[in-house]
Design an enzyme around this catalytic site. Sequence first.
Site, PDB file in Angstrom:
ATOM      1  N   LYS A  70      72.037   0.271  33.225  1.00  0.00           N
ATOM      2  CA  LYS A  70      73.426  -0.042  32.570  1.00  0.00           C
ATOM      3  C   LYS A  70      74.435   0.202  33.216  1.00  0.00           C
ATOM      4  O   LYS A  70      75.520  -0.562  33.143  1.00  0.00           O
ATOM      5  CB  LYS A  70      73.367   0.280  31.014  1.00  0.00           C
ATOM      6  CG  LYS A  70      72.367  -0.038  30.219  1.00  0.00           C
ATOM      7  CD  LYS A  70      72.760   0.398  28.851  1.00  0.00           C
ATOM      8  CE  LYS A  70      71.496   0.111  27.722  1.00  0.00           C
ATOM      9  NZ  LYS A  70      71.580   0.307  26.579  1.00  0.00           N
ATOM     10  N   ASP A 103      76.130  -2.762  22.535  1.00  0.00           N
ATOM     11  CA  ASP A 103      75.516  -1.498  21.883  1.00  0.00           C
ATOM     12  C   ASP A 103      76.404  -0.872  20.796  1.00  0.00           C
ATOM     13  O   ASP A 103      75.795  -0.498  19.356  1.00  0.00           O
ATOM     14  CB  ASP A 103      75.061  -0.382  23.053  1.00  0.00           C
ATOM     15  CG  ASP A 103      73.898  -0.647  23.655  1.00  0.00           C
ATOM     16  OD1 ASP A 103      73.196  -1.517  23.263  1.00  0.00           O
ATOM     17  OD2 ASP A 103      73.903  -0.184  24.749  1.00  0.00           O
ATOM     18  N   ARG A 151      73.162  19.559  22.781  1.00  0.00           N
ATOM     19  CA  ARG A 151      72.581  20.752  23.399  1.00  0.00           C
ATOM     20  C   ARG A 151      73.432  21.478  24.585  1.00  0.00           C
ATOM     21  O   ARG A 151      73.413  22.497  24.601  1.00  0.00           O
ATOM     22  CB  ARG A 151      71.021  20.239  23.873  1.00  0.00           C
ATOM     23  CG  ARG A 151      70.426  21.436  24.870  1.00  0.00           C
ATOM     24  CD  ARG A 151      68.913  20.905  25.187  1.00  0.00           C
ATOM     25  NE  ARG A 151      69.035  19.634  26.310  1.00  0.00           N
ATOM     26  CZ  ARG A 151      67.982  18.902  26.684  1.00  0.00           C
ATOM     27  NH1 ARG A 151      66.651  19.333  26.351  1.00  0.00           N
ATOM     28  NH2 ARG A 151      68.092  17.941  27.493  1.00  0.00           N
TER      29      ARG A 151
HETATM   30  P1  ATR Z   1      70.891   7.699  26.614  1.00  0.00           P
HETATM   31  O1  ATR Z   1      71.861   7.345  27.831  1.00  0.00           O
HETATM   32  O2  ATR Z   1      69.844   6.724  26.388  1.00  0.00           O
HETATM   33  O3  ATR Z   1      71.872   7.937  25.613  1.00  0.00           O
HETATM   34  P2  ATR Z   1      70.606  10.236  27.930  1.00  0.00           P
HETATM   35  O4  ATR Z   1      71.556   9.867  28.984  1.00  0.00           O
HETATM   36  O5  ATR Z   1      69.155  10.634  28.754  1.00  0.00           O
HETATM   37  O6  ATR Z   1      69.995   8.956  27.088  1.00  0.00           O
HETATM   38  O7  ATR Z   1      71.093  11.387  27.089  1.00  0.00           O
HETATM   39  C1  ATR Z   1      69.884  11.633  25.966  1.00  0.00           C
HETATM   40  C2  ATR Z   1      70.686  12.931  25.167  1.00  0.00           C
HETATM   41  O8  ATR Z   1      70.103  13.420  24.321  1.00  0.00           O
HETATM   42  C3  ATR Z   1      71.547  13.928  25.947  1.00  0.00           C
HETATM   43  O9  ATR Z   1      72.766  14.191  25.145  1.00  0.00           O
HETATM   44  C4  ATR Z   1      70.592  14.900  25.708  1.00  0.00           C
HETATM   45  O10 ATR Z   1      71.361  16.359  25.754  1.00  0.00           O
HETATM   46  P3  ATR Z   1      71.744  17.098  27.312  1.00  0.00           P
HETATM   47  O11 ATR Z   1      73.106  16.454  27.351  1.00  0.00           O
HETATM   48  O12 ATR Z   1      71.697  18.525  26.909  1.00  0.00           O
HETATM   49  O13 ATR Z   1      70.769  16.925  28.249  1.00  0.00           O
HETATM   50  C5  ATR Z   1      70.248  14.876  24.406  1.00  0.00           C
HETATM   51  N1  ATR Z   1      68.412  15.624  24.523  1.00  0.00           N
HETATM   52  C6  ATR Z   1      67.523  14.808  25.360  1.00  0.00           C
HETATM   53  N2  ATR Z   1      66.263  15.569  25.080  1.00  0.00           N
HETATM   54  C7  ATR Z   1      66.689  16.716  24.059  1.00  0.00           C
HETATM   55  C8  ATR Z   1      66.186  17.939  23.663  1.00  0.00           C
HETATM   56  N3  ATR Z   1      64.923  18.192  23.642  1.00  0.00           N
HETATM   57  N4  ATR Z   1      66.886  18.289  22.781  1.00  0.00           N
HETATM   58  C9  ATR Z   1      68.224  18.414  22.362  1.00  0.00           C
HETATM   59  N5  ATR Z   1      68.827  17.203  22.946  1.00  0.00           N
HETATM   60  C10 ATR Z   1      68.258  16.434  23.864  1.00  0.00           C
END
Ligand code: ATR
Length: 280
Positions: A70, A103, A151
């Site tokens: 994307k 989206d 997180r």
């Molecule tokens: P997308 O672009 O599809 O939204 P991404 O960029 O991988 O996916 O983002 C995933 C989000 O979910 C992030 O905010 C991530 O938190 P971090 O910024 O701390 O990495 C969050 N996330 C993924 N796994 C997680 C987990 N096990 N616990 C808490 N937050 C999580």
Amino acid sequence: MGELYKVGVIGWPIEHSISPPMHNAAFQALGLTNWSYDRMAIPPDVVGPSLRTLRDEGGYVGLNVTVPHKQAVMRFVKPDERALALGAANTIDFRDNTATNTDVAGLIDDLRANAVALEGEHVVVLGAGGAARAAVYGLVHAGAVVSVVNRTPEKAQVMLADLTLSAGIRGVPTRSLAEAAQDEVALIVNCTPVGMWPHEEACPWPDEVPFPYGATVYDMIYRPRQTRLMEKAEASGGRVIGGLGMLVRQGAASFAIWTGVEPPVEVMFQAAEAALAARQ
Ligand code: ATR
């Protein structure tokens, strides 16, 4: 046989995509028998040449773009204001080489279809990835009072600083979950993959933080249909909405761009549901 109109989705991997059955059901329902939608696995290192080939030799009218492309496609097309604000595009129209991001419309249209009030309401966004970016952008534009919980708080701060620069969005705080939950919360939007198949037991809302009574949960996850977070909200008297509607409505918005025809949302919803059920 008249001209053929091809569209499709690129991603890596892409086998899981339910967009092909969803769009093909819509074409069929409207008698657009010369339209077809397929999926293509494109590795990250060849996105640019692949776009050119699909447009110039493949004869594609347009594409959906999913993870992880994307952001990468932005360099090869003319992004509109919304795609520029998000730094990511999910819909390309090769006829004028423009791209947008549906989206935002997917989420906001689905919230509206479910009669969820946004104007002036406190909405907690969980996450700081691409999905969260689209959510914050759409919710702020819809007049919601947004807080972001992530997180890694630094990543949320970077996301919000980007949105300030690209879209003029200001005053959205990064908070801990406990802090955000102290205020009255109307809606929680989960934009993290936590709780997604095959890790259904996980929940982005830990047990030690009291869940705000009566808050609505919108979980972008659609597999499983009922996540742990949704169970938690129901147990606290809240409404719950899973993410399939967002997937359908972002697809419907792309469909309208390519065909210029009103998308049959209900047909697309049923096809998406059937495709999901077939893979359980
Ligand atoms: P997308 O672009 O599809 O939204 P991404 O960029 O991988 O996916 O983002 C995933 C989000 O979910 C992030 O905010 C991530 O938190 P971090 O910024 O701390 O990495 C969050 N996330 C993924 N796994 C997680 C987990 N096990 N616990 C808490 N937050 C999580």
